[in-house]
Design an enzyme around this catalytic site. Structure first.
Site, PDB file in Angstrom:
ATOM      1  N   ASP A 104      -2.716   7.106  -6.116  1.00 49.13           N
ATOM      2  CA  ASP A 104      -1.307   6.701  -6.155  1.00 49.13           C
ATOM      3  C   ASP A 104      -0.572   7.326  -7.339  1.00 49.13           C
ATOM      4  O   ASP A 104       0.546   7.825  -7.204  1.00 49.13           O
ATOM      5  CB  ASP A 104      -1.184   5.170  -6.265  1.00 49.13           C
ATOM      6  CG  ASP A 104      -1.666   4.453  -5.025  1.00 49.13           C
ATOM      7  OD1 ASP A 104      -2.401   5.065  -4.238  1.00 49.13           O
ATOM      8  OD2 ASP A 104      -1.308   3.277  -4.852  1.00 49.13           O
ATOM      9  N   GLY A 114       0.813  -1.217   0.000  1.00 47.31           N
ATOM     10  CA  GLY A 114       0.000   0.000   0.000  1.00 47.31           C
ATOM     11  C   GLY A 114       0.841   1.260   0.000  1.00 47.31           C
ATOM     12  O   GLY A 114       0.362   2.339   0.330  1.00 47.31           O
TER      13      GLY A 114
END
Ligand code: PMV
Length: 320
Positions: free
Chosen positions: A155, A107
């Site tokens: 992201d 993550g």
């Protein structure tokens, strides 16, 4: 030779709720993926040199055939992202070398950083005009295609723009000061797709319960912005603790993550701690009291986590 690098990330607040439209706040960290490109007439090769502190080496050609095999699943996954970029840009006759110090499947945005750095290095090398906004959009498209998933643009936006990003109706860059956080990694890999599916299923079964939880998480993300701006760290820590509790409520906490969270808050005397990203494994983040990062690291390590300090708000993609 052309080289580019892009940062990993942590989600500070708002994971899962963001999938249903609530705001989330993320930040780029000082761990980077690096990609270099050189001419290689007659061939196209991808070399994965080292990922997330694990060394591995192999290369595949642009049709996805393995040329030489070194080791891990992680390097195969990285090569898949790089070869998707190679195909998207229609590039050949190059050797692309990738290395990264971002732990994978945690993550921390490893795949987005690799995609963004590859796009930046390849486009510059081939003389293709791509500004950072286009790199962010194209990287999100490619990452989603490879992952065959929902994937928010958090992201890839952070890998491209750096700094802090508030995702709500769109991608907003927010100007905030850097923080030192302690990241604690469990040894359990996390599966974002599976966790998102589980949470969305829970939401469709209990909308009257999960919707208000998502709403509260969204309020936390927005409240965090002025807290960071004014460096109100006690309050920021409290918001982290509340957000962690709400993530536990929707079922993405694990025993391993909670042990690290409680170790950080207890023996580590952190101001706040929460899981970061999809949960089910992966990492947590803690906000140490000033000058006590080492104490927080020691507490997390004693609870069997791999802990290190990261600085937030770091630069986005750069081309050398
Ligand atoms: O596991 P990560 O760090 O890739 O984060 C996933 C965050 C989610 O909100 C759960 C999903 C998403 O796409 O935003």
């Amino acid at each position: 030779m052309t080289a580019a690098s892009a940062p990993g990330k942590v989600i500070l607040f708002g994971e899962h709720a963001v999938v249903s439209g609530a705001p989330a706040l993320g930040t780029a960290i000082d761990l980077r993926a690096r990609v270099s490109v050189e001419d290689l007439p007659g061939k196209t090769e991808i070399d994965i040199q080292g990922l997330g502190l694990r060394l591995s080496g192999f290369s595949i050609d642009s049709d996805g055939r393995v040329v030489s095999l070194g080791s891990s699943e992680e390097s195969v996954a990285a090569a898949r992202y790089v070869s998707a970029v190679v195909r998207a840009l229609g590039v050949r006759d190059v050797r692309i070398s990738v290395s990264s110090d971002i732990p994978v499947a945690s993550g921390l945005g490893s795949s987005a950083a690799i995609v963004v750095a590859t796009l930046a290095a390849l486009s510059r090398h081939m003389g293709i005009d791509m500004d950072v906004r286009r790199i962010a959009a194209e990287a999100h498209r490619i990452e989603k295609m490879v992952q065959r998933g929902l994937g928010s643009p958090m992201d890839t936006a952070l890998a491209a723009y750096g700094g802090y990003v508030l995702l709500s109706d769109g991608i907003a860059q927010v100007d905030l000061p850097p923080l030192d956080l302690v990241v604690g990694c469990t040894s359990v890999p996390h599966d974002t797709r599976a966790e998102v599916a589980r949470v969305q299923e829970l939401k469709s079964r209990y909308p009257e319960i999960v919707d208000p939880i998502f709403k509260a998480i969204g309020v936390i993300s927005r409240k965090a912005v002025p807290c960071i701006k004014n460096m109100e760290l006690e309050e920021l820590g409290t918001l982290m603790n509340i957000n962690h509790g709400l993530l536990e409520a929707i079922g993405v906490g694990t025993r391993e993550l909670s042990e690290l969270v409680y170790a950080a808050r207890g023996a580590g005397s952190a101001l706040g701690a929460k899981l970061t990203g999809a949960g089910g494994g992966g990492c947590m983040i803690a906000l140490p009291r000033e000058g006590t990062s080492q104490k927080t690291i020691t507490a997390i390590s004693q609870a069997r986590g791999r802990a290190f300090v990261v600085r937030t708000g770091c630069d986005g993609v750069t081309v050398e």
